[in-house]
Motif scaffolding. Structure first.
Motif, PDB file in Angstrom:
ATOM      1  N   MET A   1      66.548  44.324  32.582  1.00  6.94           N
ATOM      2  CA  MET A   1      65.213  44.844  32.873  1.00  6.94           C
ATOM      3  C   MET A   1      64.305  44.633  31.674  1.00  6.94           C
ATOM      4  N   ARG A   2      63.006  44.553  31.939  1.00  9.58           N
ATOM      5  CA  ARG A   2      62.025  44.343  30.879  1.00  9.58           C
ATOM      6  C   ARG A   2      60.852  45.298  31.099  1.00  9.58           C
ATOM      7  N   ILE A   3      60.299  45.789  30.015  1.00 11.30           N
ATOM      8  CA  ILE A   3      59.126  46.657  30.094  1.00 11.30           C
ATOM      9  C   ILE A   3      57.942  45.963  29.444  1.00 11.30           C
ATOM     10  N   GLY A   4      56.771  46.078  30.074  1.00 11.69           N
ATOM     11  CA  GLY A   4      55.560  45.528  29.485  1.00 11.69           C
ATOM     12  C   GLY A   4      54.438  46.544  29.518  1.00 11.69           C
ATOM     13  N   PHE A   5      53.531  46.397  28.569  1.00 14.04           N
ATOM     14  CA  PHE A   5      52.384  47.302  28.472  1.00 14.04           C
ATOM     15  C   PHE A   5      51.102  46.478  28.545  1.00 14.04           C
ATOM     16  N   GLY A   6      50.138  46.968  29.315  1.00 12.07           N
ATOM     17  CA  GLY A   6      48.851  46.287  29.405  1.00 12.07           C
ATOM     18  C   GLY A   6      47.704  47.241  29.146  1.00 12.07           C
ATOM     19  N   TYR A   7      46.669  46.725  28.516  1.00  9.11           N
ATOM     20  CA  TYR A   7      45.468  47.521  28.233  1.00  9.11           C
ATOM     21  C   TYR A   7      44.255  46.678  28.576  1.00  9.11           C
ATOM     22  N   ASP A   8      43.231  47.319  29.153  1.00 10.11           N
ATOM     23  CA  ASP A   8      41.969  46.617  29.348  1.00 10.11           C
ATOM     24  C   ASP A   8      40.829  47.616  29.268  1.00 10.11           C
ATOM     25  N   SER A   9      39.686  47.120  28.848  1.00  9.19           N
ATOM     26  CA  SER A   9      38.483  47.954  28.844  1.00  9.19           C
ATOM     27  C   SER A   9      37.298  47.078  29.226  1.00  9.19           C
ATOM     28  N   HIS A  10      36.345  47.688  29.900  1.00 12.58           N
ATOM     29  CA  HIS A  10      35.111  46.993  30.259  1.00 12.58           C
ATOM     30  C   HIS A  10      33.940  47.957  30.129  1.00 12.58           C
ATOM     31  N   ARG A  11      32.793  47.381  29.825  1.00 17.53           N
ATOM     32  CA  ARG A  11      31.564  48.150  29.643  1.00 17.53           C
ATOM     33  C   ARG A  11      30.855  48.317  30.991  1.00 17.53           C
ATOM     34  N   PHE A  12      30.303  49.504  31.225  1.00 17.15           N
ATOM     35  CA  PHE A  12      29.493  49.708  32.425  1.00 17.15           C
ATOM     36  C   PHE A  12      28.174  48.959  32.295  1.00 17.15           C
ATOM     37  N   THR A  13      27.711  48.450  33.421  1.00 19.57           N
ATOM     38  CA  THR A  13      26.421  47.774  33.453  1.00 19.57           C
ATOM     39  C   THR A  13      25.797  47.999  34.820  1.00 19.57           C
ATOM     40  N   VAL A  14      24.486  47.921  34.900  1.00 22.12           N
ATOM     41  CA  VAL A  14      23.834  48.084  36.206  1.00 22.12           C
ATOM     42  C   VAL A  14      23.802  46.739  36.926  1.00 22.12           C
ATOM     43  N   GLY A  15      23.695  46.794  38.239  1.00 24.90           N
ATOM     44  CA  GLY A  15      23.530  45.576  39.024  1.00 24.90           C
ATOM     45  C   GLY A  15      24.810  44.896  39.434  1.00 24.90           C
ATOM     46  N   ARG A  16      25.954  45.554  39.207  1.00 25.97           N
ATOM     47  CA  ARG A  16      27.227  45.011  39.678  1.00 25.97           C
ATOM     48  C   ARG A  16      27.986  46.121  40.385  1.00 25.97           C
ATOM     49  N   PRO A  17      28.796  45.767  41.408  1.00 23.23           N
ATOM     50  CA  PRO A  17      29.614  46.792  42.048  1.00 23.23           C
ATOM     51  C   PRO A  17      30.762  47.207  41.141  1.00 23.23           C
ATOM     52  N   LEU A  18      31.184  48.447  41.276  1.00 26.92           N
ATOM     53  CA  LEU A  18      32.365  48.915  40.540  1.00 26.92           C
ATOM     54  C   LEU A  18      33.600  48.596  41.381  1.00 26.92           C
ATOM     55  N   ILE A  19      34.449  47.712  40.878  1.00 24.28           N
ATOM     56  CA  ILE A  19      35.639  47.273  41.609  1.00 24.28           C
ATOM     57  C   ILE A  19      36.871  47.618  40.794  1.00 24.28           C
ATOM     58  N   LEU A  20      37.727  48.444  41.370  1.00 19.14           N
ATOM     59  CA  LEU A  20      38.976  48.824  40.700  1.00 19.14           C
ATOM     60  C   LEU A  20      40.126  48.649  41.685  1.00 19.14           C
ATOM     61  N   ALA A  21      41.135  47.895  41.283  1.00 14.50           N
ATOM     62  CA  ALA A  21      42.265  47.566  42.166  1.00 14.50           C
ATOM     63  C   ALA A  21      41.761  47.004  43.499  1.00 14.50           C
ATOM     64  N   GLY A  22      40.706  46.221  43.424  1.00 14.89           N
ATOM     65  CA  GLY A  22      40.167  45.572  44.613  1.00 14.89           C
ATOM     66  C   GLY A  22      39.310  46.466  45.491  1.00 14.89           C
ATOM     67  N   GLN A  23      39.158  47.721  45.122  1.00 15.63           N
ATOM     68  CA  GLN A  23      38.389  48.668  45.929  1.00 15.63           C
ATOM     69  C   GLN A  23      36.979  48.793  45.364  1.00 15.63           C
ATOM     70  N   ILE A  24      35.998  48.748  46.227  1.00 12.18           N
ATOM     71  CA  ILE A  24      34.627  48.969  45.782  1.00 12.18           C
ATOM     72  C   ILE A  24      34.388  50.474  45.750  1.00 12.18           C
ATOM     73  N   ILE A  25      34.112  50.982  44.556  1.00 12.92           N
ATOM     74  CA  ILE A  25      33.928  52.421  44.358  1.00 12.92           C
ATOM     75  C   ILE A  25      32.424  52.705  44.293  1.00 12.92           C
ATOM     76  N   PRO A  26      31.929  53.541  45.193  1.00 13.17           N
ATOM     77  CA  PRO A  26      30.491  53.839  45.169  1.00 13.17           C
ATOM     78  C   PRO A  26      30.100  54.518  43.850  1.00 13.17           C
ATOM     79  N   PHE A  27      29.189  53.883  43.113  1.00 17.41           N
ATOM     80  CA  PHE A  27      28.765  54.387  41.813  1.00 17.41           C
ATOM     81  C   PHE A  27      27.514  53.605  41.445  1.00 17.41           C
TER      82      PHE A  27
END
Ligand code: MG
Length: 157
Positions: A1-27
């Protein structure tokens, strides 16, 4: 077995949809990025690639490459997972923490787990997605952006 760790960050901006895990989140804001900026998909990709020791999302899908401009990150996840499978591993389970002040994500968590699980062919409860705030501290606390951390457990196929 193998374990991996992932990290990501993104900045909020206007004029784009909020998409997380493929879901459009109203915001009122979305996330800035070359692709669709789906930080949940990106963190899971990096966790799996890390576990398989086959690089990271930046080496696989460089943001200098126009092919990945506005890319659907769930498709990137599918492509990355194919490489993991080709390397002789399969995902057993993943645990993902989304750190954000707003919006509240509780009602979207089952859909996120389901969407991610569908891509990797696992039952929904193999992909845990849980949110927390940063208690008002730092860039997340100020509502400037979002961070996601993911742990992935791979097992031999
Ligand atoms: Mg990213």
């Amino acid at each position: 077995m193998r374990i991996g760790f992932g990290y990501d960050s993104h900045r909020f901006t206007v004029g784009r949809p909020l998409i997380l895990a493929g879901q459009i989140i109203p915001f009122g804001q979305g996330l800035a990025g070359h692709s669709d900026a789906d930080a949940v998909a990106h963190a899971l990709i990096d966790a799996m690639l890390g576990a398989a020791a086959i690089g990271n999302i930046g080496t696989l899908f460089p943001d200098s490459d126009q092919r990945w401009k506005a890319a659907n990150s769930m498709e990137l996840l599918r492509s990355a997972y194919e490489l993991v499978l080709a390397k002789g591993w399969k995902l057993a389970q993943a645990d993902i923490t989304i750190i954000v002040e707003q919006p509240r994500l509780s009602s979207h968590l089952p859909a996120m787990s389901h969407a991610l699980a569908q891509v990797v062919g696992l039952p929904d409860d193999a992909i845990s997605v849980k949110p927390k705030t940063n208690e008002g501290m730092g860039f997340i606390g100020r509502g400037e952006g979002i961070a996601v951390m993911a742990v992935a457990l791979l097992e031999a196929r």
